[in-house]
Design an enzyme around this catalytic site. Sequence first.
Site, PDB file in Angstrom:
ATOM      1  N   GLY A 126       0.804  -1.227   0.000  1.00 25.97           N
ATOM      2  CA  GLY A 126       0.000   0.000   0.000  1.00 25.97           C
ATOM      3  C   GLY A 126       0.827   1.263   0.000  1.00 25.97           C
ATOM      4  O   GLY A 126       1.870   1.358  -0.632  1.00 25.97           O
ATOM      5  N   SER A 127       0.339   2.216   0.759  1.00 27.01           N
ATOM      6  CA  SER A 127       0.820   3.584   0.709  1.00 27.01           C
ATOM      7  C   SER A 127       2.243   3.761   1.205  1.00 27.01           C
ATOM      8  O   SER A 127       2.790   2.944   1.954  1.00 27.01           O
ATOM      9  CB  SER A 127      -0.120   4.427   1.555  1.00 27.01           C
ATOM     10  OG  SER A 127       0.588   5.321   2.347  1.00 27.01           O
ATOM     11  N   SER A 128       2.824   4.874   0.811  1.00 28.31           N
ATOM     12  CA  SER A 128       4.186   5.215   1.232  1.00 28.31           C
ATOM     13  C   SER A 128       4.236   5.695   2.676  1.00 28.31           C
ATOM     14  O   SER A 128       5.297   5.954   3.206  1.00 28.31           O
ATOM     15  CB  SER A 128       4.749   6.297   0.324  1.00 28.31           C
ATOM     16  OG  SER A 128       3.964   7.475   0.407  1.00 28.31           O
ATOM     17  N   GLY A 129       3.069   5.819   3.310  1.00 27.32           N
ATOM     18  CA  GLY A 129       3.042   6.225   4.708  1.00 27.32           C
ATOM     19  C   GLY A 129       3.339   5.084   5.666  1.00 27.32           C
ATOM     20  O   GLY A 129       3.182   5.236   6.877  1.00 27.32           O
ATOM     21  N   HIS A 167       0.790  10.205   5.563  1.00 26.06           N
ATOM     22  CA  HIS A 167       0.801  10.252   4.117  1.00 26.06           C
ATOM     23  C   HIS A 167       0.342   9.028   3.379  1.00 26.06           C
ATOM     24  O   HIS A 167       0.573   7.929   3.800  1.00 26.06           O
ATOM     25  CB  HIS A 167       2.202  10.600   3.653  1.00 26.06           C
ATOM     26  CG  HIS A 167       2.141  11.257   2.332  1.00 26.06           C
ATOM     27  ND1 HIS A 167       2.278  10.551   1.198  1.00 26.06           N
ATOM     28  CD2 HIS A 167       1.850  12.514   2.008  1.00 26.06           C
ATOM     29  CE1 HIS A 167       2.102  11.391   0.204  1.00 26.06           C
ATOM     30  NE2 HIS A 167       1.844  12.582   0.668  1.00 26.06           N
TER      31      HIS A 167
END
Lengths: 174, 426
Positions: free
Chosen positions: A64-67, A173
Site C-alpha cells: 500500500g501507501s508510502s506512509g 501520508h
Amino acid sequence: MSEIVLTGRGLVGGVAEAEALVTRHAISGWGGVEPRTGRIIESRHELVGQSFAGKVLVFPGAKGSSGWSGMFHMARLVGSAPAAMVFTVMNTKIALGVVVSHVPAVTDLDGDPFEVIRTGDRVRVDGDRGTIIVTRADTYRRDPEPSRGHGWAAEQEQDTDGRRCAGPGPGEHG
Amino acid sequence: MRLADDERAMLDGEQGEAVAAAMDLLVRYGEVLGAERLVDTDNVCGANLFGSRHSLVCGSPTPDGAFSEHSLDTPRVLPIPPVRAQSYQLIGPMDTKHWQVQGLPQAEHDEIMASEQYNAEHGIHLLNTCTPYQVGNVPLKGEHCAWMESSAVVYVNSVLGARTNVEGRESTGAAMLTGKIPYWGLHLEENRRGSHLVEVSTPVTANRDWGLLGYWIGEQVPEEAIPVVDGVAGAPDLVRLKHFGAAAASSGGVEMYHLPGITVEARTPEEAFAGRAPVERLHYGPAQRREAYEHLNATATDTSVDLVMIGCPHATLGQIRDVVRLLEGRRVHADSALWVFTPRALRHVAEQNGYARALEDAGALLMSDTCPAIGQFLPPGTRVIATDSAKQVHYLPAIMDVQGWFGTLAECVDAAVTGTWRGELR
C-alpha cells in the site's frame, strides 16, 4: 518443552520475546493500521480489529501507501509498536518501517515462518544473530512460568514514559 | 554498503549533525534492503508538514525537533540546514484557504502554517499535492528520484520512465539533506522488466474502468510484481492512468507496470518481459471487472450520500471543468456536500477560469493541498461518501469509519445533486 529454531538475516538488532500475531496477508501502513493502538483497520484484512502492540508480528511484509514507515514510527513513539517483526518479502516500505520501528527484525529464514509459527506461540527474536526461537502455544501454556527473554515490556514502558499519546494525525501520508 | 568519499564525509559529520543523521538513516535503511551503494538524486518528494499530533509525541515540540524525529528518525533535536536536493512538499493535512471547512481549530492552523513556513525557508517547494507531475515536477526517463506517494511513484515509473522506489517520510527527509537514496529495486534496469501478464478481454475506456482494472490487478499480483497489461484498445490519458496506478497501488503494492505501446519503456509485451516468460498469466474479463466493482463497493449499503469526493489523486483542470459542466443548471442537495480536490497551483488557474466560482455557485467547493483521507476530515455527521476514485474508496471507509460508494464522475455528481446513490455497473 520443544523449541523450533529458524535462522535468517538479522536486520535490526536487539532481542525480544513475546506472543506471535501471524498473518499470511501483507499489511497496509497508512490507512491500514491505527498507530495509537496498533490495531489493523483495513476493512478486508483477516486481522481487522486486532492489535500488534507488544506482539511479534509475523507477516509477508508491507503493501500500500508510502506512509507505511510513518505509521510504524508513530506507533513506536506512542508505545504501540510490535515487540519484533518477522517477515518474508523485502521492499522499501518494510525496510524503512523496521528501521524506524527500532525493534528486532529478521527475514530470509531457513524455514517457512507461516508453517512454523501460529498466533499465540511464544517467539524470541534475536535481531543481532538473525535467529528466532519458537515455543508452540500448546507447550508453553502448560508451563506455569514461561521464560521472558530480555523483557521487551519494560523497554516499551520506558519508551512511552513522559510522552503523550496521539493518533495518526492529519498529514500522515498516502 | 559501500560509501563514496562524499557520502563517508557526510556520515562523519563534515556537513553538520543533521546531514550526518540523514546519512546514518540512509545507511541503516540501505543495509536492511541489501543495497550495495547509494545513488545521487536531485528530485525528492516528501511529506514534512507537521501539526500538533506530530509535535506532541516528539521530545521537543519545535520545528527542528519534529523534522529530526519524524523526518530523520533521530531523537536529538538537530538544527536542520537548507535542503541540498531539489525537494518538494507532497499533499498535507490542511487546505490553507478552506481550513475552517475542515473544522480545524485556529491553533492547529497556525501550527501547520508555521510548519509550512519552516519548509519554505529550508528550500522545500510547496507543491502540496499527491500529483507533482501535474504541476512542474515531471522527471525525465531514467532520472533517479526519491518520491513518496504510492500513486505518484507508480505514475512516474511507468508512464514517464523515471526511477524511484516507494520511499517514506524518513528516507525522503534524509534524501533532501544529502541528495542520496539507496540504489536498489526500481533504480536498477534489470528490476524494471515485466513479471506478470494481464490479458484484457473486456473494454477499458472510461475513467471508472481504469480504476476497476487497476484495483483488480493490485489484488491479484504480489507486491514485487510488475504487471504487463495487454489487450486494452485505444489510448488512455493522464487522468485514466492516474486512476489506474493509484488503484493498483492501493489494493496491492504495484510500483510499476507496462502498457506496451503506451508507457515509455516497452513498445510490445515481448519488450516489456525482455525475453523472459511471464511468471503468471492473468485474465481480466467481464467477471473480473464485476468482482473489482463489488469489492470497491463492499462497505456501502445506505444510499443516502452525505459527501461526494472528487480528486483522488488530485484533479486535473479537465476533471474540474467536467464537474462544472455536469453541475450546469443543477445544485448540490441540501443534505449533501460536493468537494473537489486539486493541487494548490491548479486551484489558482481554476479560480482564474471561473471554475471555482461556478462550483461554489452550485453549492460545491474546490479545495487544495489535502484530501479527506490525508487530512482526516469530513462534513459533520457524515456516514456515507461517494467518489470516482478507487483509491479514496479503498482508504476512507477504513480511516474515517464511513460507508463508501464507487462509481463514475457522472454518478457521483448525480448523487451530490439528488442526495441519493444510484450508481450501477452495466
